[in-house]
Design a protein around this motif. Structure first.
Motif, PDB file in Angstrom:
ATOM      1  N   MET A   1       0.823  -1.209   0.000  1.00 24.44           N
ATOM      2  CA  MET A   1       0.000   0.000   0.000  1.00 24.44           C
ATOM      3  C   MET A   1       0.865   1.270   0.000  1.00 24.44           C
ATOM      4  O   MET A   1       0.353   2.383   0.045  1.00 24.44           O
ATOM      5  N   ARG A   2       2.186   1.060  -0.007  1.00 26.92           N
ATOM      6  CA  ARG A   2       3.171   2.151   0.043  1.00 26.92           C
ATOM      7  C   ARG A   2       3.111   2.914   1.362  1.00 26.92           C
ATOM      8  O   ARG A   2       3.483   4.081   1.427  1.00 26.92           O
ATOM      9  N   GLU A   3       2.633   2.228   2.386  1.00 28.10           N
ATOM     10  CA  GLU A   3       2.639   2.794   3.742  1.00 28.10           C
ATOM     11  C   GLU A   3       3.901   2.277   4.432  1.00 28.10           C
ATOM     12  O   GLU A   3       3.861   1.411   5.308  1.00 28.10           O
ATOM     13  N   TYR A   4       5.047   2.831   4.004  1.00 25.70           N
ATOM     14  CA  TYR A   4       6.329   2.248   4.384  1.00 25.70           C
ATOM     15  C   TYR A   4       6.642   2.377   5.875  1.00 25.70           C
ATOM     16  O   TYR A   4       7.178   1.446   6.478  1.00 25.70           O
ATOM     17  N   ALA A   5       6.329   3.528   6.472  1.00 21.87           N
ATOM     18  CA  ALA A   5       6.608   3.713   7.896  1.00 21.87           C
ATOM     19  C   ALA A   5       5.794   2.733   8.733  1.00 21.87           C
ATOM     20  O   ALA A   5       6.315   2.111   9.669  1.00 21.87           O
TER      21      ALA A   5
ATOM     22  N   ARG B   1      10.831   6.912  11.562  1.00 20.32           N
ATOM     23  CA  ARG B   1      10.492   6.195  10.328  1.00 20.32           C
ATOM     24  C   ARG B   1       9.423   6.952   9.547  1.00 20.32           C
ATOM     25  O   ARG B   1       9.466   7.002   8.308  1.00 20.32           O
ATOM     26  N   LYS B   2       8.471   7.546  10.258  1.00 22.36           N
ATOM     27  CA  LYS B   2       7.439   8.350   9.592  1.00 22.36           C
ATOM     28  C   LYS B   2       8.061   9.563   8.898  1.00 22.36           C
ATOM     29  O   LYS B   2       7.670   9.922   7.777  1.00 22.36           O
ATOM     30  N   LEU B   3       9.041  10.178   9.557  1.00 20.72           N
ATOM     31  CA  LEU B   3       9.713  11.334   8.963  1.00 20.72           C
ATOM     32  C   LEU B   3      10.617  10.920   7.800  1.00 20.72           C
ATOM     33  O   LEU B   3      10.781  11.671   6.833  1.00 20.72           O
ATOM     34  N   MET B   4      11.176   9.707   7.881  1.00 21.98           N
ATOM     35  CA  MET B   4      11.953   9.180   6.751  1.00 21.98           C
ATOM     36  C   MET B   4      11.047   8.986   5.539  1.00 21.98           C
ATOM     37  O   MET B   4      11.382   9.376   4.419  1.00 21.98           O
TER      38      MET B   4
ATOM     39  N   ILE C   1      11.652  13.884   5.229  1.00 21.70           N
ATOM     40  CA  ILE C   1      12.248  14.896   6.117  1.00 21.70           C
ATOM     41  C   ILE C   1      13.596  14.424   6.634  1.00 21.70           C
ATOM     42  O   ILE C   1      14.582  15.166   6.639  1.00 21.70           O
ATOM     43  N   VAL C   2      13.632  13.177   7.101  1.00 23.98           N
ATOM     44  CA  VAL C   2      14.884  12.557   7.506  1.00 23.98           C
ATOM     45  C   VAL C   2      15.342  11.680   6.361  1.00 23.98           C
ATOM     46  O   VAL C   2      14.581  10.825   5.883  1.00 23.98           O
TER      47      VAL C   2
ATOM     48  N   LEU D   1      17.149   5.673  18.199  1.00 26.53           N
ATOM     49  CA  LEU D   1      16.443   4.545  17.580  1.00 26.53           C
ATOM     50  C   LEU D   1      16.218   3.396  18.563  1.00 26.53           C
ATOM     51  O   LEU D   1      15.440   2.488  18.275  1.00 26.53           O
ATOM     52  N   LYS D   2      16.871   3.444  19.704  1.00 27.10           N
ATOM     53  CA  LYS D   2      16.667   2.418  20.723  1.00 27.10           C
ATOM     54  C   LYS D   2      15.318   2.602  21.424  1.00 27.10           C
ATOM     55  O   LYS D   2      14.818   1.681  22.064  1.00 27.10           O
TER      56      LYS D   2
END
Length: 210
Positions: free
Chosen positions: A103-107, A199-202, A206-207, A189-190
């Motif tokens: 679905m391309r919902e990668y995060a 991950r959402k910002l990636m 943005i990231v 990330l821990k």
């Protein structure tokens, strides 16, 4: 009248329950799935669910056939039902991740795969999880390569969920730390909640990863 109809339906469903017949239907579904007969397999898994709606395996297996049939939203619902019955069912998280990837919902896919890792204490699904994670990150990188950072920021500000993360003082502080010291990302990330937000910002561009 509706209450009586509902009661009658419940009685019929209860009378139809049979764990042995459920197992038989699931096995027939497995054989059909192996033969790439996904529509037929899905019908057998549905029969297995009717016979035993409390068996998590039935929902996970039907989700697998639904993914093959590209009925992705229904597959996600089955994965979530499976997880509600058995929160430690690793394959359900993996299949949910696969469905969300399609679905391309990668995060969100990466969140599901992260949960799969936590539940996979025996490390039996490590290779499959890692492969899907790589596909997600590659897809994120490819999508981000098509937009400039300025365009990504503009798009992010138009997305309420991403915009709320950008306006979060804690996330702002984390992003500033990462900008001045890239090694800080490893520590952040821990934290599962922070990792999910990053991950959402990636995924929003943005990231960006090197």
């Amino acid at each position: 009248l509706r209450a009586l109809e509902k009661l009658q339906k419940q009685r019929e469903e209860d009378a139809y329950r049979d764990a042995d017949k459920s197992n038989e239907a699931r096995e027939r579904g497995n054989e059909l799935f192996k033969a790439a007969k996904y529509a037929e397999a899905q019908k057998e898994y549905t029969e297995a669910i009717k016979r035993n709606p409390d068996d998590a395996r039935n929902y996970s297996n039907r989700a697998a056939s639904l993914i093959k049939l590209m009925a992705i939203p229904d597959a996600i619902k089955d994965c979530e039902k499976c997880i509600s019955i058995d929160p430690a069912y690793v394959k359900a998280y993996v299949r949910k991740g696969d469905a969300l990837f399609r679905m391309r919902e990668y995060a969100e896919a990466l969140d599901a795969l992260d949960e799969a890792k936590k539940q996979d204490t025996a490390k039996k699904s490590t290779a499959e999880i890692d492969q899907l994670e790589i596909k997600c990150y590659n897809a994120i990188n490819e999508a981000n390569s098509r937009v400039t950072p300025e365009e990504a920021l503009k798009n992010a500000q138009a997305n309420p969920k991403v915009a709320s993360l950008l306006g979060n003082p804690v996330m702002q502080n984390i992003l500033q730390q990462m900008q001045s010291d890239p090694r800080a990302a490893r520590e952040h990330l821990k934290n599962p909640a922070v990792a999910s937000n990053l991950r959402k910002l990636m995924a929003a561009g943005i990231v960006r990863m090197g």
